[in-house]
Design a protein around this motif. Structure first.
Motif, PDB file in Angstrom:
ATOM      1  N   ASP A 148      -1.740   6.777 -15.744  1.00  0.00           N
ATOM      2  CA  ASP A 148      -3.180   7.006 -15.607  1.00  0.00           C
ATOM      3  C   ASP A 148      -3.417   7.926 -14.417  1.00  0.00           C
ATOM      4  O   ASP A 148      -3.371   7.493 -13.250  1.00  0.00           O
ATOM      5  CB  ASP A 148      -3.878   5.655 -15.434  1.00  0.00           C
ATOM      6  N   LEU A 188      -5.019   9.041  -8.740  1.00  0.00           N
ATOM      7  CA  LEU A 188      -5.795   9.736  -7.716  1.00  0.00           C
ATOM      8  C   LEU A 188      -6.662   8.756  -6.937  1.00  0.00           C
ATOM      9  O   LEU A 188      -6.779   8.842  -5.700  1.00  0.00           O
ATOM     10  CB  LEU A 188      -6.660  10.822  -8.375  1.00  0.00           C
ATOM     11  N   ALA A 189      -7.275   7.829  -7.662  1.00  0.00           N
ATOM     12  CA  ALA A 189      -8.077   6.810  -6.977  1.00  0.00           C
ATOM     13  C   ALA A 189      -7.207   5.942  -6.089  1.00  0.00           C
ATOM     14  O   ALA A 189      -7.608   5.535  -4.986  1.00  0.00           O
ATOM     15  CB  ALA A 189      -8.812   5.953  -8.013  1.00  0.00           C
ATOM     16  N   GLY A 190      -5.971   5.668  -6.551  1.00  0.00           N
ATOM     17  CA  GLY A 190      -5.056   4.849  -5.767  1.00  0.00           C
ATOM     18  C   GLY A 190      -4.687   5.499  -4.447  1.00  0.00           C
ATOM     19  O   GLY A 190      -4.522   4.815  -3.432  1.00  0.00           O
ATOM     20  N   SER A 217      -7.367   4.889   2.739  1.00  0.00           N
ATOM     21  CA  SER A 217      -8.419   4.118   3.405  1.00  0.00           C
ATOM     22  C   SER A 217      -7.855   2.838   3.997  1.00  0.00           C
ATOM     23  O   SER A 217      -8.179   2.444   5.139  1.00  0.00           O
ATOM     24  CB  SER A 217      -9.536   3.771   2.410  1.00  0.00           C
ATOM     25  N   THR A 235      -6.167   9.516 -13.430  1.00  0.00           N
ATOM     26  CA  THR A 235      -7.384   9.196 -12.693  1.00  0.00           C
ATOM     27  C   THR A 235      -7.159   7.992 -11.780  1.00  0.00           C
ATOM     28  O   THR A 235      -7.563   7.981 -10.610  1.00  0.00           O
ATOM     29  CB  THR A 235      -8.536   8.902 -13.670  1.00  0.00           C
ATOM     30  N   GLY A 236      -6.465   6.993 -12.332  1.00  0.00           N
ATOM     31  CA  GLY A 236      -6.168   5.812 -11.523  1.00  0.00           C
ATOM     32  C   GLY A 236      -5.258   6.141 -10.353  1.00  0.00           C
ATOM     33  O   GLY A 236      -5.404   5.586  -9.255  1.00  0.00           O
ATOM     34  N   GLY A 279      -6.592   7.515  -2.706  1.00  0.00           N
ATOM     35  CA  GLY A 279      -7.742   7.332  -1.812  1.00  0.00           C
ATOM     36  C   GLY A 279      -7.815   5.925  -1.262  1.00  0.00           C
ATOM     37  O   GLY A 279      -8.084   5.717  -0.061  1.00  0.00           O
ATOM     38  N   THR A 280      -7.553   4.945  -2.118  1.00  0.00           N
ATOM     39  CA  THR A 280      -7.594   3.547  -1.680  1.00  0.00           C
ATOM     40  C   THR A 280      -6.518   3.271  -0.641  1.00  0.00           C
ATOM     41  O   THR A 280      -6.753   2.599   0.380  1.00  0.00           O
ATOM     42  CB  THR A 280      -7.403   2.616  -2.885  1.00  0.00           C
ATOM     43  N   THR A 312       0.834  -1.206   0.000  1.00  0.00           N
ATOM     44  CA  THR A 312       0.000   0.000   0.000  1.00  0.00           C
ATOM     45  C   THR A 312       0.866   1.253   0.000  1.00  0.00           C
ATOM     46  O   THR A 312       0.600   2.219  -0.728  1.00  0.00           O
ATOM     47  CB  THR A 312      -0.913   0.000   1.236  1.00  0.00           C
ATOM     48  N   SER A 340       1.600   6.487  -7.068  1.00  0.00           N
ATOM     49  CA  SER A 340       0.592   7.494  -7.408  1.00  0.00           C
ATOM     50  C   SER A 340       1.201   8.895  -7.411  1.00  0.00           C
ATOM     51  O   SER A 340       0.889   9.728  -8.270  1.00  0.00           O
ATOM     52  CB  SER A 340      -0.573   7.429  -6.412  1.00  0.00           C
TER      53      SER A 340
END
Length: 634
Positions: free
Chosen positions: A597, A602-604, A610, A599-600, A606-607, A574, A581
């Motif tokens: 990527d 940015l999503a990464g 979390s 978008t990927g 957040g993941t 992680t 990222s």
């Protein structure tokens, strides 16, 4: 006939005389010999000047007051050029005025050696027919003061000569009945503007209309070298003569002897930069009359900020008298002008430091390139010329001091992790993608015996990204490469400053160039010779590695990540995802974009956040209250 032997003579009865279509010849000479109909004014004023010079040669003790006056009559649509010169007899009208290619001025110069005579080809009078449908010449020779003659011609192919009232004191009036398309020349305001430039160096006063002040009343500073403040006089002339830009300073062109007798004035223009346009602006005068209004090729190619005016009696004009023969006198003048520019810049730097600083600020980009073209200029500019950097314009010396004795220069345009690195280093980085910056700094480093670090080159990267103290085990290196690098990126373990920066993505410039020149459209976009050289340069790379991802083993975050991986910590993947990222986001901010990527990524983030916050409740032992690395307790 044997090869190499002269041809057999042709019998006389078989020889024919070449026929000349006089009408067609006059049309070509009058209409197509000159680039602009305004040349007709120059040629006729020049003829008037030579008429005065001739009279002084033939009657040096006579009561002769040289004067040329040009008048316009918009109502009658005429322009007239009047002089008080030698005038013409009737035989001279037939022999010189009405005979194409026969010039009395040329013969007189050959007989007397007088260098003030301008005419050379006997073609100038024909230029009158480029603007006038009818030309009328009323003249009285100073040798026959009681006889006057009037020449009249329509189109130049046929003419008539008839008696006319003698002109008191002798001299000539040429009257042009303008064609419809040239009627705008019958405007005295326009005549002042044109003649003010054509005749500014003529020693004989040239008046327009009833003016009491001649258009060539501007003092010529190089002809009056001992009168008052010379620099102020030069600046006044440059300001009056310069057409486009304010002069920042002006310096003289001195006769050099040998193949050049040129004298004149050059000035530094407050104009645009050479990177976007060539603003060289040089007017050349032959024996006082404008010959070439745009003779920029006489100036050095690097002097895009120089304007000026020079005069010479040795230059050889073309038949149109609008250009110069590229002979030994032309090349000698090129050398004289190059020396004058260099000497003038040295003089400015020494005597006018405030002006010199303004020139450096205005033309720094031009001067970087100029310094590479002339050793004398490099010596002058090495420590003064500004270089564009990540912290604004700085001198090479300031770059060297801020870099701890080394000059840092980026080969790319900045952006992404490279830009982040430069800011984090707090060292100014020269913009190597700008005009002449990289070769200038290479030469500076050689001159000052200092290091140059070319960021983006293989050698420069080796200096900046040092080898680690201990190599990474193959398993760890493979895991990091899989976790952090994208296709086309090579993971390179290293140590570099600042330690807080965990990784830097550096594009491979050779691979970028190879991709551009191997593009299907490269043949259409790039000249073939340049394309061959570029392909030879990039042949040593296969283009597989498009960027190198330098991993900073001196970074606490990377050290903690490796520790977590070695200990089998479940959060190591992680944490690596967070770094990946970050790499993608920073690459997307670069000038070229791309890098993965977004978008990927940015999503990464957040993941990952979390996952990490869910793994250990807040406030438990091992969870730091401020940002830090992973620990065994995490």
């Amino acid at each position: 006939m044997s090869e190499g032997l002269p041809p057999d003579p042709v019998p006389a009865e078989d020889l024919r005389t070449t026929e000349v279509d006089l009408g067609g010849l006059v049309n070509v000479l009058a209409t197509h010999l000159y680039s602009t109909p305004l040349v007709a004014l120059r040629e006729l004023v020049q003829n008037a000047h030579d008429s005065h010079t001739r009279r002084l040669l033939e009657d040096p003790d006579g009561d002769h007051r040289p004067m040329i006056r040009v008048r316009a009559d918009a109502g009658r649509r005429t322009v007239s050029i009047e002089d008080t010169g030698a005038g013409l007899t009737e035989p001279e009208i037939h022999a010189y005025l009405a005979t194409v290619g026969t010039g009395y001025t040329r013969m007189l110069r050959e007989l007397t050696g007088n260098e003030e005579l301008i005419g050379a080809f006997g073609l100038g009078f024909l230029s009158a027919f480029s603007v006038a449908g009818q030309v009328t010449v009323t003249t009285t020779s100073h040798r026959e003061p009681l006889l006057g003659h009037r020449y009249r011609s329509f189109g130049g192919e046929q003419y008539s000569v008839e008696p006319a009232a003698p002109r008191p004191g002798g001299g000539t009036v040429v009257e042009l009945s303008l064609k419809d398309e040239h009627a705008h020349l019958a405007d005295e305001h326009a005549l002042r503007e044109v003649l003010g430039r054509y005749c500014v160096l003529l020693p004989i006063p040239v008046y327009v209309g009833d003016d009491e002040q001649p258009v060539n009343a501007v003092p010529v500073p190089w002809r009056r070298p001992s009168e008052g403040d010379q620099h102020a006089a030069r600046m006044r002339f440059a300001t009056a003569f310069g057409r486009r830009f304010e002069p920042l300073t002006a310096f003289p062109v001195h006769p050099a002897g040998g193949d050049s007798d040129a004298a004149g004035l050059l000035w530094v223009q407050d104009g645009g930069t050479y990177g976007s346009s060539d603003n060289r602006d040089l007017a050349v005068y032959l024996r006082g009359m404008l010959l070439a209004d745009d003779a920029r090729d006489l100036l050095p190619s690097w002097a895009g900020f120089i304007g000026g005016v020079v005069e010479s009696s040795r230059l050889t004009p073309t038949a149109s008298r609008e250009d110069l023969q590229r002979d030994e006198h032309y090349r000698a003048l090129q050398r004289v002008l190059t020396d004058a520019v260099v000497d003038g810049l040295y003089e400015t730097a020494r005597l006018r430091p405030a002006v010199w600083r303004r020139i450096l600020a205005r033309h720094g980009q031009d001067l970087l390139g100029a310094a590479l073209c002339d050793d004398r200029l490099f010596t002058l500019l090495a420590d003064d010329v500004p270089v564009p950097t990540s912290q604004g314009d700085l001198t090479a010396g300031a770059l060297r001091a801020a870099g701890g004795g080394a000059v840092h220069v980026a080969l790319g345009g900045g952006g992404g992790f490279e830009e982040m690195l430069y800011r984090a280093m707090q060292v100014p980085i020269a913009r190597g993608d700008r005009y002449a910056v990289l070769p200038f700094l290479r030469r500076y480093a050689q001159l000052r015996d200092c290091r140059i670090v070319e960021l983006g080159s293989e050698r420069g990267n080796r200096e900046l990204f040092r080898d680690p103290e201990r190599p990474l085990p193959a398993e760890e290196a493979a895991w990091l490469a899989g976790a952090l690098a994208d296709p086309g990126e090579q993971l390179v373990p290293a140590r570099f400053e600042p330690a807080g920066l965990p990784l830097v993505l550096v594009p491979d410039r050779e691979a970028e160039l190879k991709a551009r020149i191997e593009d299907d459209q490269a043949d259409a976009r790039i000249p073939s010779a340049a394309l061959r050289l570029a392909r030879a340069f990039t042949a040593r790379t296969d283009g597989e590695v498009k960027a190198r991802l330098y991993l900073n083993l001196a970074s606490p975050a990377v050290q903690d990540l490796l520790t977590a991986y070695r200990d089998g910590h479940t959060g190591s993947a992680t944490a690596a995802g967070l770094l990946r990222s970050l790499k993608v986001i920073m690459a997307a901010a670069s000038a070229g974009g791309g890098g993965g990527d977004l978008t990927g990524a940015l999503a990464g983030i957040g993941t990952a956040v979390s996952a990490l916050t869910a793994a250990v409740p807040a406030g438990l032992p091992g969870v730091p209250d401020s940002p830090g690395g992973l620990t065994d307790e995490g």
